[in-house]
Design a protein around this motif. Structure first.
Motif, PDB file in Angstrom:
ATOM      1  N   PHE A 142       0.635   4.069  -7.979  1.00 52.58           N
ATOM      2  CA  PHE A 142      -0.441   3.233  -7.322  1.00 52.58           C
ATOM      3  C   PHE A 142       0.108   2.402  -6.230  1.00 52.58           C
ATOM      4  CE2 PHE A 142      -2.225  -1.015  -7.405  1.00 52.58           C
ATOM      5  CZ  PHE A 142      -3.455  -0.679  -7.553  1.00 52.58           C
ATOM      6  N   PRO A 143       1.165   1.828  -5.984  1.00 52.28           N
ATOM      7  CA  PRO A 143       1.713   1.254  -4.810  1.00 52.28           C
ATOM      8  C   PRO A 143       1.574   2.165  -3.439  1.00 52.28           C
ATOM      9  CG  PRO A 143       3.305   0.565  -6.526  1.00 52.28           C
ATOM     10  CD  PRO A 143       2.450   1.699  -6.944  1.00 52.28           C
ATOM     11  N   SER A 144       1.979   3.341  -3.570  1.00 53.22           N
ATOM     12  CA  SER A 144       2.100   4.080  -2.692  1.00 53.22           C
ATOM     13  C   SER A 144       0.541   4.781  -2.547  1.00 53.22           C
ATOM     14  CB  SER A 144       2.700   5.504  -3.057  1.00 53.22           C
ATOM     15  OG  SER A 144       2.535   6.611  -2.095  1.00 53.22           O
ATOM     16  N   TYR A 145      -0.395   4.849  -3.331  1.00 54.21           N
ATOM     17  CA  TYR A 145      -1.487   5.143  -2.994  1.00 54.21           C
ATOM     18  C   TYR A 145      -2.529   3.992  -2.290  1.00 54.21           C
ATOM     19  CZ  TYR A 145      -6.613   6.017  -4.130  1.00 54.21           C
ATOM     20  OH  TYR A 145      -8.064   6.163  -4.010  1.00 54.21           O
ATOM     21  N   ILE A 146      -2.377   2.916  -2.837  1.00 54.43           N
ATOM     22  CA  ILE A 146      -2.983   1.621  -2.377  1.00 54.43           C
ATOM     23  C   ILE A 146      -2.574   1.308  -0.836  1.00 54.43           C
ATOM     24  CG2 ILE A 146      -3.109  -0.783  -2.361  1.00 54.43           C
ATOM     25  CD1 ILE A 146      -4.937   0.485  -4.328  1.00 54.43           C
ATOM     26  N   LEU A 147      -1.134   1.393  -0.751  1.00 51.27           N
ATOM     27  CA  LEU A 147      -0.882   1.489   0.900  1.00 51.27           C
ATOM     28  C   LEU A 147      -1.460   2.416   1.629  1.00 51.27           C
ATOM     29  CD1 LEU A 147       2.837   0.217   0.186  1.00 51.27           C
ATOM     30  CD2 LEU A 147       0.903  -1.272   1.282  1.00 51.27           C
ATOM     31  N   GLN A 148      -1.560   3.649   1.361  1.00 50.83           N
ATOM     32  CA  GLN A 148      -1.815   4.666   2.058  1.00 50.83           C
ATOM     33  C   GLN A 148      -3.564   4.508   2.430  1.00 50.83           C
ATOM     34  OE1 GLN A 148      -1.492   8.479   0.063  1.00 50.83           O
ATOM     35  NE2 GLN A 148       0.691   8.433   0.363  1.00 50.83           N
ATOM     36  N   ARG A 149      -4.342   3.961   1.404  1.00 50.32           N
ATOM     37  CA  ARG A 149      -5.690   3.799   1.604  1.00 50.32           C
ATOM     38  C   ARG A 149      -5.916   2.560   2.484  1.00 50.32           C
ATOM     39  NH1 ARG A 149      -8.847   7.522   0.713  1.00 50.32           N
ATOM     40  NH2 ARG A 149     -10.610   6.073   0.637  1.00 50.32           N
ATOM     41  N   VAL A 150      -4.913   1.599   2.425  1.00 45.19           N
ATOM     42  CA  VAL A 150      -5.292   0.355   3.605  1.00 45.19           C
ATOM     43  C   VAL A 150      -4.834   0.889   4.812  1.00 45.19           C
ATOM     44  CG1 VAL A 150      -4.226  -1.637   4.012  1.00 45.19           C
ATOM     45  CG2 VAL A 150      -4.798  -1.251   1.661  1.00 45.19           C
ATOM     46  N   LYS A 151      -3.922   1.723   5.013  1.00 51.36           N
ATOM     47  CA  LYS A 151      -3.352   2.209   6.320  1.00 51.36           C
ATOM     48  C   LYS A 151      -4.341   3.114   6.864  1.00 51.36           C
ATOM     49  CE  LYS A 151       0.887   3.826   8.034  1.00 51.36           C
ATOM     50  NZ  LYS A 151       2.012   4.350   7.788  1.00 51.36           N
ATOM     51  N   LYS A 152      -5.282   3.929   5.975  1.00 49.06           N
ATOM     52  CA  LYS A 152      -6.305   4.612   6.527  1.00 49.06           C
ATOM     53  C   LYS A 152      -7.699   3.996   6.507  1.00 49.06           C
ATOM     54  CE  LYS A 152      -3.983   9.126   4.935  1.00 49.06           C
ATOM     55  NZ  LYS A 152      -4.218   9.887   4.119  1.00 49.06           N
ATOM     56  N   SER A 153      -7.852   2.941   6.313  1.00 46.12           N
ATOM     57  CA  SER A 153      -9.075   2.103   6.141  1.00 46.12           C
ATOM     58  C   SER A 153      -9.678   1.729   7.482  1.00 46.12           C
ATOM     59  CB  SER A 153      -8.959   1.169   5.074  1.00 46.12           C
ATOM     60  OG  SER A 153      -8.339   0.029   5.650  1.00 46.12           O
ATOM     61  N   HIS A 154      -8.832   1.616   8.407  1.00 48.69           N
ATOM     62  CA  HIS A 154      -9.201   1.090   9.950  1.00 48.69           C
ATOM     63  C   HIS A 154      -9.724  -0.352   9.462  1.00 48.69           C
ATOM     64  CE1 HIS A 154      -8.513   4.905  11.366  1.00 48.69           C
ATOM     65  NE2 HIS A 154      -9.361   5.498  10.513  1.00 48.69           N
ATOM     66  N   GLY A 155      -9.108  -1.233   8.807  1.00 51.18           N
ATOM     67  CA  GLY A 155      -9.286  -2.541   8.559  1.00 51.18           C
ATOM     68  C   GLY A 155     -10.565  -2.882   7.430  1.00 51.18           C
ATOM     69  N   CYS A 156     -11.020  -1.702   6.881  1.00 53.47           N
ATOM     70  CA  CYS A 156     -12.028  -2.021   5.848  1.00 53.47           C
ATOM     71  C   CYS A 156     -11.835  -2.452   4.616  1.00 53.47           C
ATOM     72  CB  CYS A 156     -12.809  -0.645   5.881  1.00 53.47           C
ATOM     73  SG  CYS A 156     -13.751  -0.453   7.104  1.00 53.47           S
ATOM     74  N   LEU A 157     -10.037  -2.294   4.258  1.00 51.58           N
ATOM     75  CA  LEU A 157      -9.561  -2.867   3.112  1.00 51.58           C
ATOM     76  C   LEU A 157      -8.650  -3.612   3.445  1.00 51.58           C
ATOM     77  CD1 LEU A 157      -8.884   0.518   1.085  1.00 51.58           C
ATOM     78  CD2 LEU A 157     -10.896  -1.235   0.651  1.00 51.58           C
ATOM     79  N   ARG A 158      -8.486  -4.733   2.740  1.00 52.53           N
ATOM     80  CA  ARG A 158      -7.460  -6.006   2.999  1.00 52.53           C
ATOM     81  C   ARG A 158      -6.573  -5.838   1.675  1.00 52.53           C
ATOM     82  NH1 ARG A 158      -9.646 -11.606   4.394  1.00 52.53           N
ATOM     83  NH2 ARG A 158      -7.360 -11.669   4.397  1.00 52.53           N
ATOM     84  N   LEU A 159      -5.208  -5.927   1.821  1.00 50.91           N
ATOM     85  CA  LEU A 159      -4.404  -5.902   0.641  1.00 50.91           C
ATOM     86  C   LEU A 159      -3.862  -7.298   0.500  1.00 50.91           C
ATOM     87  CD1 LEU A 159      -3.124  -4.301  -1.830  1.00 50.91           C
ATOM     88  CD2 LEU A 159      -1.370  -3.437   0.056  1.00 50.91           C
ATOM     89  N   CYS A 160      -4.212  -7.947  -0.728  1.00 47.49           N
ATOM     90  CA  CYS A 160      -3.902  -9.313  -0.941  1.00 47.49           C
ATOM     91  C   CYS A 160      -2.885  -9.376  -2.197  1.00 47.49           C
ATOM     92  CB  CYS A 160      -5.105 -10.141  -1.079  1.00 47.49           C
ATOM     93  SG  CYS A 160      -6.170 -10.328   0.201  1.00 47.49           S
ATOM     94  N   CYS A 161      -1.776  -9.685  -1.782  1.00 45.28           N
ATOM     95  CA  CYS A 161      -0.478  -9.860  -2.649  1.00 45.28           C
ATOM     96  C   CYS A 161      -0.297 -11.311  -3.167  1.00 45.28           C
ATOM     97  CB  CYS A 161       0.396  -8.984  -2.270  1.00 45.28           C
ATOM     98  SG  CYS A 161       1.979  -8.988  -3.095  1.00 45.28           S
ATOM     99  N   GLN A 162      -0.143 -11.761  -4.331  1.00 44.67           N
ATOM    100  CA  GLN A 162       0.115 -12.983  -4.680  1.00 44.67           C
ATOM    101  C   GLN A 162       1.692 -13.125  -4.865  1.00 44.67           C
ATOM    102  OE1 GLN A 162      -2.291 -14.891  -7.596  1.00 44.67           O
ATOM    103  NE2 GLN A 162      -3.659 -15.410  -6.614  1.00 44.67           N
ATOM    104  N   THR A 163       2.132 -12.161  -5.578  1.00 47.73           N
ATOM    105  CA  THR A 163       3.580 -12.319  -5.904  1.00 47.73           C
ATOM    106  C   THR A 163       4.326 -10.913  -5.444  1.00 47.73           C
ATOM    107  OG1 THR A 163       3.280 -13.392  -7.985  1.00 47.73           O
ATOM    108  CG2 THR A 163       5.475 -12.235  -7.717  1.00 47.73           C
ATOM    109  N   LEU A 164       5.392 -11.072  -4.559  1.00 48.80           N
ATOM    110  CA  LEU A 164       5.999 -10.079  -3.839  1.00 48.80           C
ATOM    111  C   LEU A 164       7.510 -10.076  -4.155  1.00 48.80           C
ATOM    112  CD1 LEU A 164       6.019  -7.633  -1.763  1.00 48.80           C
ATOM    113  CD2 LEU A 164       6.460  -9.312   0.056  1.00 48.80           C
ATOM    114  N   VAL A 165       8.024  -9.066  -4.837  1.00 47.72           N
ATOM    115  CA  VAL A 165       9.136  -8.989  -5.228  1.00 47.72           C
ATOM    116  C   VAL A 165       9.954  -8.057  -4.408  1.00 47.72           C
ATOM    117  CG1 VAL A 165      10.967  -8.442  -7.301  1.00 47.72           C
ATOM    118  CG2 VAL A 165       8.779  -9.901  -7.601  1.00 47.72           C
ATOM    119  N   ILE A 166      11.115  -8.223  -4.061  1.00 45.20           N
ATOM    120  CA  ILE A 166      11.670  -7.166  -3.080  1.00 45.20           C
ATOM    121  C   ILE A 166      12.950  -7.068  -3.652  1.00 45.20           C
ATOM    122  CG2 ILE A 166      12.318  -6.450  -0.641  1.00 45.20           C
ATOM    123  CD1 ILE A 166      10.210  -8.859  -0.180  1.00 45.20           C
TER     124      ILE A 166
END
Length: 154
Positions: free
Chosen positions: A35-59
């Motif tokens: 899922f994370p890979s798929y979502i990041l690819q979709r956001v990258k290819k969306s030309h600004g039509c998708l915004r990825l909003c993350c509330q908690t980021l664990v690295i």
């Protein structure tokens, strides 16, 4: 056919995707899958039509270049909590300052947890966090800040 697809009109607001991200390096390798890979690819290819909003980021042990690329795709103002667990001594001081610059743009960040910080980090680097008006909790575990603690609250 990809070339026959119409792009959405620019007068519409982008679609927001809300999710939490848990980025973990396993056995010395970092690879996004599922899922994370798929979502990041979709956001990258969306030309600004998708915004990825993350509330908690664990690295956890994520290579620094990969982390910076992922942060570049996230809506930084949506992030409420960041937990960074990084033991590598191979990151440069400039990498940590670059990370703090990104964190400084997270205007709604409430919790920042970093453990441990193995780098010799200059106290002026914490000035990059000054735009964080909503920061309620700053949790740092580091053994190299003891001579600079009095400068940090400023």
């Amino acid at each position: 056919m990809p070339s026959s697809r119409k792009r959405p009109p620019r007068d519409r607001d982008p679609v927001e995707i809300h999710t939490d991200f848990f980025l973990v390096c396993m056995f010395g390798f970092f690879h996004l899958s599922g899922f994370p890979s798929y979502i990041l690819q979709r956001v990258k290819k969306s030309h600004g039509c998708l915004r990825l909003c993350c509330q908690t980021l664990v690295i956890n042990q994520v290579p620094f270049r990969s982390l910076m690329e992922i942060l570049g795709m996230l809506e930084l103002e949506a992030i409420r909590e960041v937990r960074l667990h990084h033991r590598s001594r191979f990151c440069l001081q400039s990498d940590l300052i670059q990370f703090f610059t990104q964190v400084g743009q997270m205007s709604n960040l409430g919790n920042l947890i970093m453990s441990p910080i193995p780098w010799e980090f200059p106290a002026y680097g914490f000035s990059l966090l000054s735009p964080l008006g909503h920061l309620q909790k700053l949790h740092l575990i580091a053994d190299c800040l003891s001579d600079q603690l009095q400068k940090m609250p400023r």
